[in-house]
Design a protein around this motif. Structure first.
Motif, PDB file in Angstrom:
ATOM      1  N   ARG A  50       2.652  -7.452  -2.150  1.00 58.52           N
ATOM      2  CA  ARG A  50       3.974  -7.562  -2.760  1.00 58.52           C
ATOM      3  C   ARG A  50       3.975  -8.518  -3.946  1.00 58.52           C
ATOM      4  O   ARG A  50       4.714  -8.330  -4.914  1.00 58.52           O
ATOM      5  N   PHE A  51       3.147  -9.583  -3.857  1.00 58.07           N
ATOM      6  CA  PHE A  51       3.151 -10.544  -4.959  1.00 58.07           C
ATOM      7  C   PHE A  51       1.808 -10.568  -5.714  1.00 58.07           C
ATOM      8  O   PHE A  51       1.539 -11.477  -6.488  1.00 58.07           O
ATOM      9  N   ALA A  52       0.970  -9.556  -5.490  1.00 58.99           N
ATOM     10  CA  ALA A  52      -0.302  -9.482  -6.212  1.00 58.99           C
ATOM     11  C   ALA A  52      -0.038  -9.201  -7.697  1.00 58.99           C
ATOM     12  O   ALA A  52       0.945  -8.549  -8.052  1.00 58.99           O
ATOM     13  N   LYS A  53      -0.937  -9.686  -8.540  1.00 57.67           N
ATOM     14  CA  LYS A  53      -0.837  -9.395  -9.982  1.00 57.67           C
ATOM     15  C   LYS A  53      -1.097  -7.917 -10.212  1.00 57.67           C
ATOM     16  O   LYS A  53      -1.999  -7.339  -9.613  1.00 57.67           O
ATOM     17  N   GLY A  54      -0.284  -7.297 -11.074  1.00 57.87           N
ATOM     18  CA  GLY A  54      -0.487  -5.887 -11.369  1.00 57.87           C
ATOM     19  C   GLY A  54       0.239  -5.502 -12.645  1.00 57.87           C
ATOM     20  O   GLY A  54       1.043  -6.290 -13.171  1.00 57.87           O
ATOM     21  N   PRO A  55      -0.026  -4.275 -13.136  1.00 62.08           N
ATOM     22  CA  PRO A  55       0.560  -3.860 -14.416  1.00 62.08           C
ATOM     23  C   PRO A  55       2.079  -3.694 -14.359  1.00 62.08           C
ATOM     24  O   PRO A  55       2.751  -3.760 -15.383  1.00 62.08           O
ATOM     25  N   ASN A  56       2.627  -3.494 -13.145  1.00 58.17           N
ATOM     26  CA  ASN A  56       4.071  -3.219 -13.044  1.00 58.17           C
ATOM     27  C   ASN A  56       4.873  -4.399 -12.506  1.00 58.17           C
ATOM     28  O   ASN A  56       5.991  -4.232 -12.033  1.00 58.17           O
ATOM     29  N   ASN A  57       4.288  -5.590 -12.538  1.00 58.37           N
ATOM     30  CA  ASN A  57       5.018  -6.757 -12.034  1.00 58.37           C
ATOM     31  C   ASN A  57       6.325  -6.956 -12.801  1.00 58.37           C
ATOM     32  O   ASN A  57       6.363  -6.886 -14.020  1.00 58.37           O
TER      33      ASN A  57
END
Length: 316
Positions: A50-57
């Motif tokens: 849920r709080f991982a870094k990603g392109p859609n944060n």
């Protein structure tokens, strides 16, 4: 009146270091709501994803409260309110899923997501029943697994895998499950034949099931899992993954996730059935460790290592 309590939030996207234990004011329950004093918060990979870094944060969503399921006791009910399983009074033991912000001392949540906790289940078990259990149930549902079929389960010793093995057994299916050698006893305990992943997997699987596989259920998302599923199951409608979303789109097999409307609807309606199975001892939740609420980042690091050996729970 609300109380001052503590709850974990992610203040940014990243690893466990972005988490903070903050004071939260828990609102008194309104009509259709229940306040629960949390005795155990279940932990799932969905929590750190849920709080991982990603392109859609989406930074506007911060801070993010963590925890989708809890067990505890009713502290208060809103006016003219019953829990999902009927009735409910202060002091009653309950479990709740799917909620937001379960890593906390107390939560006020929709009564429709709160169910009486079966006596047989401890709080850490009850707090870890439904996210893995509903995911497993949906995997079996969308692949149409039936009695006397042989099915393949990738990642059979993980939380979702263990629930799949048990629920498949109740359907009368025969399961063969991939795992690392140290987890073979877990796979056998839940009625399946274990097989080690790694080089030569497809050949080992063919030897274990000369009649072939009716369906493949993937909880790990590796290319190896997807490739062997495609090689062994001809009907792509009977392959499902909860992890390899891009491969599913490319190869035309099913990928499911709790955020998808169909998945959410199925998982919501199967909850009472799973609670009943657990209450009668036909579905068990192996718990490896519990941690104090204050140690959520350390507990998430253990969970993220991929080898907790069972479910983890936070104890306020």
């Amino acid at each position: 009146m609300g109380f001052m309590d503590r709850g974990w939030v992610a203040t940014d996207f990243g690893g466990p270091d972005v988490l903070r234990l903050v004071d939260t004011e828990v609102p008194a329950p309104e009509h259709g709501q229940v306040t629960i004093s949390v005795r155990a918060a279940g932990m799932n990979p969905a929590d750190y994803k849920r709080f991982a870094k990603g392109p859609n944060n989406d930074a506007s969503a911060l801070p993010l409260p963590l925890g989708f399921e809890v067990s505890g006791v009713i502290e208060a009910l809103g006016p003219d309110t019953e829990i999902a399983s009927g009735g409910g009074a202060p002091g009653d033991p309950v479990l709740a899923f799917r909620i937001s912000g379960g890593y906390a001392d107390r939560v006020t949540v929709p009564a429709a997501d709160v169910f009486a906790r079966p006596e047989r289940l401890s709080d850490p078990e009850a707090a870890n029943l439904l996210l893995a259990g509903t995911t497993a149930a949906e995997m079996l549902h969308v692949t149409g697994v039936r009695e006397n079929e042989t099915i393949l389960v990738h990642g059979a010793s993980g939380a979702v895998g263990v629930s799949v093995l048990q629920q498949a057994g109740l359907l009368g299916a025969r399961t063969i499950g991939t795992a690392s050698a140290r987890n073979f006893d877990t796979v056998r305990r839940f009625g399946a034949i274990p097989v080690a992943y790694g080089e030569g997997l497809e050949q080992r699987l063919r030897e274990l099931a000369p009649g072939g596989y009716a369906a493949a259920l993937d909880t790990v998302g590796t290319d190896e899992a997807v490739d062997t599923s495609l090689a062994l199951v001809a009907d792509r409608r009977r392959i499902v993954t909860i992890a390899a979303f891009s491969r599913g789109q490319q190869e035309g097999f099913r990928a499911i996730g709790g955020a998808m409307p169909d998945s959410a609807a199925y998982r919501a309606q199967i909850r009472p059935h799973l609670i009943e199975l657990a209450g009668s001892g036909r579905l068990v939740v192996p718990v490896a460790r519990t941690f104090p609420l204050e140690e959520a980042p350390q507990a998430l690091a253990v969970l993220q290592s991929g080898h907790p050996g069972g479910k983890l729970a936070l104890i306020p």
